[in-house]
Design an enzyme around this catalytic site. Structure first.
Site, PDB file in Angstrom:
ATOM      1  N   ARG A  74      25.168 146.611  13.044  1.00 13.16           N
ATOM      2  CA  ARG A  74      24.369 146.061  11.954  1.00 13.16           C
ATOM      3  C   ARG A  74      23.832 144.687  12.310  1.00 13.16           C
ATOM      4  O   ARG A  74      24.494 143.908  12.997  1.00 13.16           O
ATOM      5  CB  ARG A  74      25.225 145.927  10.687  1.00 13.16           C
ATOM      6  CG  ARG A  74      25.770 147.265  10.233  1.00 13.16           C
ATOM      7  CD  ARG A  74      26.634 147.160   9.023  1.00 13.16           C
ATOM      8  NE  ARG A  74      27.562 146.052   9.133  1.00 13.16           N
ATOM      9  CZ  ARG A  74      28.025 145.373   8.100  1.00 13.16           C
ATOM     10  NH1 ARG A  74      27.646 145.695   6.885  1.00 13.16           N
ATOM     11  NH2 ARG A  74      28.876 144.389   8.270  1.00 13.16           N
ATOM     12  N   SER A 138      34.001 143.288  17.810  1.00 11.75           N
ATOM     13  CA  SER A 138      35.364 143.584  17.357  1.00 11.75           C
ATOM     14  C   SER A 138      36.230 144.297  18.387  1.00 11.75           C
ATOM     15  O   SER A 138      36.637 145.450  18.193  1.00 11.75           O
ATOM     16  CB  SER A 138      35.283 144.412  16.085  1.00 11.75           C
ATOM     17  OG  SER A 138      34.406 143.775  15.205  1.00 11.75           O
ATOM     18  N   ASP A 192      36.012 140.730  14.158  1.00 17.37           N
ATOM     19  CA  ASP A 192      35.732 141.108  12.761  1.00 17.37           C
ATOM     20  C   ASP A 192      36.777 140.582  11.774  1.00 17.37           C
ATOM     21  O   ASP A 192      36.465 140.266  10.622  1.00 17.37           O
ATOM     22  CB  ASP A 192      35.559 142.634  12.594  1.00 17.37           C
ATOM     23  CG  ASP A 192      36.668 143.455  13.219  1.00 17.37           C
ATOM     24  OD1 ASP A 192      37.560 142.869  13.849  1.00 17.37           O
ATOM     25  OD2 ASP A 192      36.637 144.696  13.082  1.00 17.37           O
TER      26      ASP A 192
HETATM   27  C1  BGC Z   1      40.209 145.774  18.252  1.00 20.01           C
HETATM   28  C2  BGC Z   1      40.186 144.492  17.426  1.00 20.01           C
HETATM   29  C3  BGC Z   1      39.459 144.745  16.112  1.00 20.01           C
HETATM   30  C4  BGC Z   1      40.068 145.946  15.398  1.00 20.01           C
HETATM   31  C5  BGC Z   1      39.368 146.251  14.077  1.00 20.01           C
HETATM   32  C6  BGC Z   1      40.761 146.938  17.425  1.00 20.01           C
HETATM   33  O1  BGC Z   1      40.655 148.123  18.145  1.00 20.01           O
HETATM   34  O2  BGC Z   1      41.002 145.599  19.397  1.00 20.01           O
HETATM   35  O3  BGC Z   1      39.561 143.446  18.142  1.00 20.01           O
HETATM   36  O4  BGC Z   1      39.574 143.584  15.323  1.00 20.01           O
HETATM   37  O5  BGC Z   1      39.986 147.080  16.223  1.00 20.01           O
HETATM   38  O6  BGC Z   1      38.029 146.537  14.240  1.00 20.01           O
END
Ligand code: BGC
Length: 445
Positions: A74, A138, A192
């Site tokens: 997004r 993320s 995130d």
């Molecule tokens: C990632 C994190 C992320 C989480 C939620 C995990 O697989 O390693 O960095 O914050 O997913 O999206």
């Protein structure tokens, strides 16, 4: 169910159970892994310093934000007005395809920069204008600054080649330049969870935990600089910094044979153990492995030979949410869903069992999440002496019936009356807006 069937089923139920004693154990182990991670010692928790503090709510300005980390990508445009107020963001979604997630770094970053260009055009922002951009990425990134960081590993089914070990902001800036929009600059890189926490704490000073329970799972919180023993860079002005825990990798948990099976054939064996027991990417698969076993033991569906439960990842976590939320007589909605995936003629007893399995697997996920959340809060405030707002987002937390309630029940068991000091709020789309908030924090510091 025969007596033997009951025995088989009860032992599965017991194995998935998380007692109050188990929760206390998880909290203790979580604290010890957190401290090791902060000291730079070997730990399943990376405890990544994010180079950013919580916002004050006074930050102002216009920002573009990108949110990459799940099934959609997004781009957002938004104004921060100060006093904890922000405009409703303009949002454009771009579908990510397998070639972007699992192809090459160019395929991924070219696609992202194309999307930014498309967004600028549709928002009538002049291509030659400079613009500050907050980037929510993320995945586990070892940050080296507010706007730089190396990808440690991919999670959630991503595997684009040539990215692990690289600075993702550099890769992105290169792609922006290649695409003729080099005047757009990434001024903040955020996870995130950090975005979610930043968005909520922009308007609520009690907010000090950000959690995602969606395709993947993770959390962040502000830590005192003096506790981040591994910190080698110059001390920042503020005496605290947000820490991206990367809690999905926590591994001090009891695994059932189903968890071991799932992990054993996964592409990241031995890693992301908590994530494999909690997040939407895996919950359906854990349940599927239980169903498959119950079918083989002839406890379910009369031991049917050909079933969709034989196919890896053939039972989605969304199905679990539909089944756990089925309030129809005789679970007729569940019957239709089962028919749709190739199981016809299920009995009412079969369906009851299917629903119980979905509940057992998701309740365990909620109780593990609540324990980890309790560990994060008590790391900051041992006796729960003040109020804490926890900003949560993600499909499992938001959409799985009873998930939030089960987390609350677990907190009540752990803290009795004091659990009221913990407020859990849904911070919808916090991760995207948060990238803009963090870009603003970066601009004002
Ligand atoms: C990632 C994190 C992320 C989480 C939620 C995990 O697989 O390693 O960095 O914050 O997913 O999206």
């Amino acid at each position: 169910m025969t007596t033997v069937d009951k025995k088989i089923f009860n032992s599965i139920k017991k194995d998935f159970g998380i007692s109050i004693g188990d929760m206390r154990h998880i909290i203790k182990d979580f604290h010890s892994e957190m401290i090791k991670g902060l000291n730079g010692e070997k730990s399943s928790l990376k405890m990544i310093p994010t180079y950013v503090d919580r916002p004050t709510g006074n930050e102002k300005g216009s920002f573009i934000a990108l949110d990459l980390g799940g099934t959609n990508f997004r781009v957002l445009g938004l104004e921060l007005k100060g006093n904890g107020k922000m405009s409703t963001p303009r949002v454009k979604k771009y579908a990510l395809h397998v070639k972007h997630m699992r192809g090459t770094k160019d395929e991924l970053f070219d696609f992202i920069s194309e999307a930014v260009k498309d967004f600028l055009i549709s928002e009538k922002i002049k291509i030659e204008d400079t613009a500050a951009l907050g980037f929510t990425f993320s995945f586990p990134v070892e940050q080296t600054g507010i706007a730089s960081g190396r990808l440690l590993k991919w999670t959630k089914g991503f595997s684009a080649k040539g990215v692990v070990g690289e600075d993702v902001v550099e890769l992105f800036n290169d792609a922006l330049r290649k695409n003729g929009i080099g005047n757009v600059t990434v001024t903040a890189l955020a996870n995130d969870t950090v975005g979610t926490l930043a968005t909520r704490s922009y308007e609520d000073p009690d907010c000090d935990v950000g959690i995602i329970i969606g395709t993947g799972t993770n959390a962040c919180y502000p830590e005192r600089m003096s506790n981040i023993r591994k910190w080698k860079d110059p001390q920042p002005k503020s005496n605290e910094m947000m820490i991206n825990i990367e809690w999905g990798n926590f591994n001090k948990l009891h695994l059932t044979i189903y968890d071991k099976r799932l992990d054993g054939v996964s592409s990241n064996k031995g890693q992301q153990i908590l994530e494999k027991m909690v997040s939407g990417m895996y919950l359906g698969e854990v349940a599927r492995l239980v169903f498959d076993d119950l079918i083989k033991k002839r406890v379910l569906f009369n031991g049917v030979k050909v079933s969709p439960f034989r196919i890896k990842y053939g039972f989605k976590s969304e199905y679990m949410s539909i089944i756990s939320g089925d309030r129809t007589r005789g679970l007729s909605k569940t019957a239709r869903l089962l028919e749709g995936i190739g199981i016809s003629g299920s009995t009412a007893e079969d369906r009851k069992l299917v629903r119980t399995v979905c509940d057992i697997v998701s309740t365990r996920a909620a109780r593990i999440s609540a324990s980890a959340m309790a560990a994060v809060i008590t790391k900051m405030d041992k006796d729960l002496s003040r109020r804490h707002t926890v900003a949560l987002d993600g499909s499992v937390y938001e959409k799985h019936p009873g998930f939030a309630r089960n987390m609350r029940i677990a907190l009540d068991e752990l803290f009795a009356g004091k659990s009221k000091r913990i407020r859990m709020v849904l911070a919808k789309d916090g991760s995207g807006k948060g990238a803009a908030v963090i870009a603003a924090v970066a601009a004002s510091s």
